[in-house]
Design a protein around this motif. Structure first.
Motif, short mmCIF file in Angstrom:
data_model
loop_
_atom_site.label_atom_id
_atom_site.label_comp_id
_atom_site.label_asym_id
_atom_site.label_seq_id
_atom_site.Cartn_x
_atom_site.Cartn_y
_atom_site.Cartn_z
N ALA A 162 3.87 6.34 38.60
CA ALA A 162 4.08 5.00 38.30
C ALA A 162 3.38 4.48 38.12
CB ALA A 162 3.45 4.89 40.33
N SER A 163 2.18 5.27 37.60
CA SER A 163 0.56 4.22 37.00
C SER A 163 1.08 4.08 35.56
CB SER A 163 -0.28 5.25 36.90
OG SER A 163 -0.68 6.76 35.94
N GLY A 164 2.45 4.36 35.35
CA GLY A 164 3.47 3.63 33.70
C GLY A 164 3.09 5.45 32.95
N LYS A 165 2.69 6.24 32.61
CA LYS A 165 2.68 7.45 32.48
C LYS A 165 2.97 8.07 32.22
CE LYS A 165 -3.30 6.72 32.19
NZ LYS A 165 -4.12 7.13 31.18
N PRO A 166 3.32 8.75 31.36
CA PRO A 166 4.60 10.50 31.33
C PRO A 166 3.79 11.58 31.95
CG PRO A 166 4.13 9.67 28.90
CD PRO A 166 3.15 9.04 29.89
N VAL A 167 5.22 12.19 32.16
CA VAL A 167 5.04 13.74 32.21
C VAL A 167 5.90 13.99 31.79
CG1 VAL A 167 5.75 15.17 34.66
CG2 VAL A 167 4.42 13.01 35.10
N PHE A 168 6.11 15.34 31.26
CA PHE A 168 7.08 16.28 30.56
C PHE A 168 7.06 17.42 31.25
CE2 PHE A 168 5.10 13.14 28.02
CZ PHE A 168 5.69 12.70 27.38
N LEU A 169 8.32 18.47 31.97
CA LEU A 169 8.59 18.81 32.13
C LEU A 169 9.17 20.06 31.84
CD1 LEU A 169 10.71 17.31 34.73
CD2 LEU A 169 8.37 18.01 35.27
N ILE A 170 8.91 21.27 31.34
CA ILE A 170 8.97 22.67 30.96
C ILE A 170 9.66 23.33 31.86
CG2 ILE A 170 8.58 24.60 29.38
CD1 ILE A 170 5.70 22.19 30.32
N LEU A 193 7.65 23.28 37.74
CA LEU A 193 8.31 22.57 39.00
C LEU A 193 9.60 22.69 39.98
CD1 LEU A 193 7.61 19.65 39.52
CD2 LEU A 193 9.23 18.24 38.68
N PHE A 194 10.68 23.29 39.02
CA PHE A 194 11.62 23.59 39.78
C PHE A 194 11.81 25.45 40.10
CE2 PHE A 194 13.33 19.89 37.58
CZ PHE A 194 12.41 18.90 38.13
N PHE A 195 11.57 26.25 39.41
CA PHE A 195 11.92 26.77 39.56
C PHE A 195 9.92 27.89 38.50
CE2 PHE A 195 15.53 25.34 38.76
CZ PHE A 195 16.77 25.61 39.83
N GLY A 196 10.46 29.01 39.46
CA GLY A 196 9.69 30.36 38.15
C GLY A 196 8.13 30.20 39.43
N LEU A 197 7.77 29.88 40.04
CA LEU A 197 6.78 30.11 40.88
C LEU A 197 6.56 31.68 42.08
CD1 LEU A 197 5.40 26.60 43.06
CD2 LEU A 197 4.97 26.86 40.31
N ASP A 198 7.91 32.20 42.03
CA ASP A 198 8.12 33.15 42.73
C ASP A 198 9.10 34.05 41.58
OD1 ASP A 198 6.05 32.97 45.21
OD2 ASP A 198 8.53 31.68 45.88
N GLY A 199 8.62 34.32 40.70
CA GLY A 199 9.91 34.62 39.74
C GLY A 199 10.22 33.70 39.08
N ASP A 200 10.45 34.00 37.63
CA ASP A 200 11.83 33.20 36.78
C ASP A 200 12.84 33.57 37.25
OD1 ASP A 200 9.57 33.29 35.13
OD2 ASP A 200 10.41 34.60 33.08
N GLY A 201 13.52 31.87 37.48
CA GLY A 201 14.84 32.03 37.80
C GLY A 201 15.04 31.62 39.25
N THR A 202 13.86 31.85 40.07
CA THR A 202 13.39 31.93 41.65
C THR A 202 13.56 30.58 41.81
OG1 THR A 202 13.25 34.37 41.88
CG2 THR A 202 13.04 32.12 43.78
N LEU A 203 13.79 28.96 42.60
CA LEU A 203 13.88 28.41 43.19
C LEU A 203 13.29 28.08 43.61
CD1 LEU A 203 15.63 25.67 42.33
CD2 LEU A 203 16.51 26.03 44.67
#
Length: 318
Positions: A274-282, A246-256
């Motif tokens: 907002a619907s009450g269901k969770p999200v888990f980030l990797i 989500l935050f890094f990696g779409l253009d290469g590992d470690g790239t913001l």
């Protein structure tokens, strides 16, 4: 770039996300029997998970059992084969946390690709592939595109004692963690992208309904493919989302990632939260600075994060 910059952006302002539901762990002691050694603790709700682990290679059931996570995603087997599948007793042991509380344990299940190291793989497919089997993924050798809407492929996944999902249920897992849901992005000359998306929504919904008909409360989490959250049937069928990079990696590992890329993913994820269901980030990060920023942004969103290597060969989060 921090998550606060995106959330406050005038061009992409989003509603703030409510904190995940209050933990039910304090009530577990009232739910177990007088013999805590033998009793099975009450499984918490997925939205109460405050931490999670994600390991697909070199899984050691004892290390999983000793880990602190509320949620754990592992492979169904040590090496993908039925012979090396985790036993029901091993799965049950991994469901208990060191403090005696319950841990949710989900089995990884790729539904948008076939993997040649799985128990379902037929060696004859290499020379004479079935009609639903496509080309090998150049980024992941041994993984092959499939026509996931084909009944023959779907019967590999579910519908009989030897089917993959049925084996997972028989082993006692709490649910499945579905990968390659985003296989709708693999082009097909006969099926449009819009149709491929709808067919994936239908496939996931069928998987969820099939599993829950046998095991009420069976958990289904989808990885990535947040674009499908715009389909009400898909958002209703799944219990949670796992989101890589989500935050890094779409253009290469470690790239913001850019603000635009981040905002594109955040919009449906925020609505799902907002619907009450969770999200888990990797996230897959090596530097202390990038890991610190990822943790800070995950805290701002109020969601659990696991940071590891792309090999996912270590139970410990960085």
């Amino acid at each position: 770039m921090s998550i606060s910059e995106i959330l406050s952006s005038r061009s992409g302002r989003l509603h703030s996300v409510p904190m995940l539901g209050a933990s039910v762990m304090m009530h577990l002691a009232l739910a177990v029997s007088a013999s805590p050694v033998c009793a099975t603790p009450v499984r918490p709700h997925l939205s109460d998970a405050r931490s999670w682990g994600y390991q697909l290679q070199m899984v050691d059931p004892d290390l999983v059992a000793d880990s602190p996570y509320d949620l754990m995603v592992i492979d169904y087997a040590r090496d993908g084969s039925a012979e090396q599948a985790f036993s029901r007793s091993e799965v049950m042991a991994m469901k208990r946390k060191p403090d005696g509380g319950a841990r949710i344990v989900l089995a990884y299940l790729s539904i948008g690709e076939a993997e040649d190291y799985r128990s379902y793989w037929n060696r004859s497919w290499q020379a004479s592939p079935p009609g639903w089997l496509g080309k090998e993924n150049p980024d992941w050798p041994g993984n092959y595109a499939v026509h996931y809407w084909d009944p023959a492929w779907q019967s590999v996944i579910m519908g009989g004692p030897e089917a993959y999902l049925d084996s997972i249920m028989a082993a006692g897992f709490d649910g499945v963690y579905l990968d390659r849901i985003d296989a709708f992005d693999v082009s097909d000359p006969k099926v449009s992208r819009a149709s491929r998306m709808q067919l994936m929504v239908e496939f996931v919904s069928t998987i969820a309904a099939y599993a829950r008909s046998a095991h009420p409360g069976f958990i289904v989490v989808g990885q990535n493919a947040e674009e499908l959250l715009n389909y009400p049937d898909y958002a209703a069928a799944i219990d949670g989302v796992g989101k890589e990079d989500l935050f890094f990696g779409l253009d290469g590992d470690g790239t913001l990632n850019s603000k635009g890329e981040l905002r594109a993913s955040l919009t449906p994820l925020q609505r799902f939260l907002a619907s009450g269901k969770p999200v888990f980030l990797i996230e897959y990060l090596d530097t202390a600075e990038s890991r610190a920023l990822a943790h800070k942004n995950a805290d701002a969103l109020g969601v659990p994060i696991f940071i590891g290597s792309r090999e996912l060969d270590d139970v410990r989060s960085r």
